[in-house]
Motif scaffolding. Sequence first.
Motif, short mmCIF file in Angstrom:
data_model
loop_
_atom_site.label_atom_id
_atom_site.label_comp_id
_atom_site.label_asym_id
_atom_site.label_seq_id
_atom_site.Cartn_x
_atom_site.Cartn_y
_atom_site.Cartn_z
N ILE A 1 -9.01 77.81 55.01
CA ILE A 1 -8.56 76.42 55.08
C ILE A 1 -7.96 76.15 56.46
N SER A 2 -7.16 77.08 56.96
CA SER A 2 -6.54 76.90 58.28
C SER A 2 -7.59 76.76 59.37
N LEU B 1 -9.30 73.37 59.14
CA LEU B 1 -8.44 72.32 59.68
C LEU B 1 -8.44 72.35 61.20
N GLN B 2 -8.39 73.53 61.78
CA GLN B 2 -8.40 73.64 63.24
C GLN B 2 -9.69 73.08 63.81
N LEU C 1 -9.51 69.26 63.58
CA LEU C 1 -8.60 68.74 64.60
C LEU C 1 -9.31 68.69 65.96
N VAL D 1 -2.10 67.52 61.10
CA VAL D 1 -2.03 67.99 59.72
C VAL D 1 -0.58 67.88 59.29
N THR E 1 -7.98 63.07 55.29
CA THR E 1 -8.74 64.09 54.57
C THR E 1 -7.78 64.98 53.80
N THR E 2 -8.10 65.26 52.55
CA THR E 2 -7.33 66.19 51.74
C THR E 2 -8.25 67.31 51.26
N VAL E 3 -7.65 68.39 50.79
CA VAL E 3 -8.42 69.53 50.29
C VAL E 3 -8.89 69.23 48.88
N LEU F 1 -1.37 69.36 51.76
CA LEU F 1 -1.80 69.11 53.13
C LEU F 1 -2.54 67.78 53.22
N ARG F 2 -2.38 67.12 54.36
CA ARG F 2 -3.15 65.91 54.64
C ARG F 2 -3.52 65.91 56.13
N LEU F 3 -4.80 65.84 56.41
CA LEU F 3 -5.29 65.76 57.79
C LEU F 3 -5.50 64.29 58.13
#
Length: 290
Positions: free
Chosen positions: A99-100, A103-104, A107, A117, A238-240, A251-253
């Motif tokens: 997940i990390s 997200l990276q 981003l 995030v 974006t959410t998971v 988390l929320r991106l």
Amino acid sequence: MTASATTRQFESGSAGALLRHWRDLRGKSQLDLALDAGVSQKHISFVESGRSQPSRQMVVDLAEALEVPLRERNAILLAAGYAPHYSDAALDAPSLSRISKALQRMLKQNEPFPAVVMDRYWNVMLANDAAPLFFGCFINLAAWPAPRNLLHLTFDPSGLRPFVVDWRATSRMLLARVYREALGHVIDPGTRQLLEELGQYPDVDIRRRALDTDASSPMIPLTFTKDGVSLSYFSLITTVGTPLTITAQELRLECMIPADDETERIHAEFVARHARERNSGTDGRSRPRP
């Protein structure tokens, strides 16, 4: 129910009382819940009244049917005498590495536009390179120790607020988002505390009935202005999907996307110019707060 009442209930309530609390929040009858969870109405009645001790699986099933956030599901399990079921590992834990990394990548893909995030309380956990460059055009980020809260950064008169166009409408829109996007559609104690803190800033009304916004627009832009230049953006959030851990669920991106062609055209030049001014010490920004 008030935030303090909710807090007391989660600190001292039985599993049955907590399940009843969430059933009331969802506006479901015992029969509705029984049909959704595949159990008898009588059994739910016995659980809520404390006459019956629910099994671990029943707690999980009822919480799922009630769409209880994962952190609060752990609280119900603990109240029922069971160990927590959902992990609360840090974002940099090995179990969340996929997940990390995802997200990276997301981003980075939003460059040259800002993306961050955040956790459920709008605290910034990760950011792309464009985010500090952009926000640094308006304020001295060194005056804001990490983790930075995006709402405090925006509402504080010594933060981004002086650069936001139509502040009154924008603040109502942001506060309405806090209510609308609250995890589980419930204002939990942490969210209530955040709202109360924002309400301490001048000319901020956190009452929900004061936050009517124009629902006819497909997006609500956030427009900044400085030195005669205006830049408009909207948020892509974006959410998971189907999260299995507390961290992933919370988390929320948030990606800032240009709301018009002009902003897309001048964004990079605006950021680069202010970076040059900042490096030369001629940008005129506010110095760090004491």
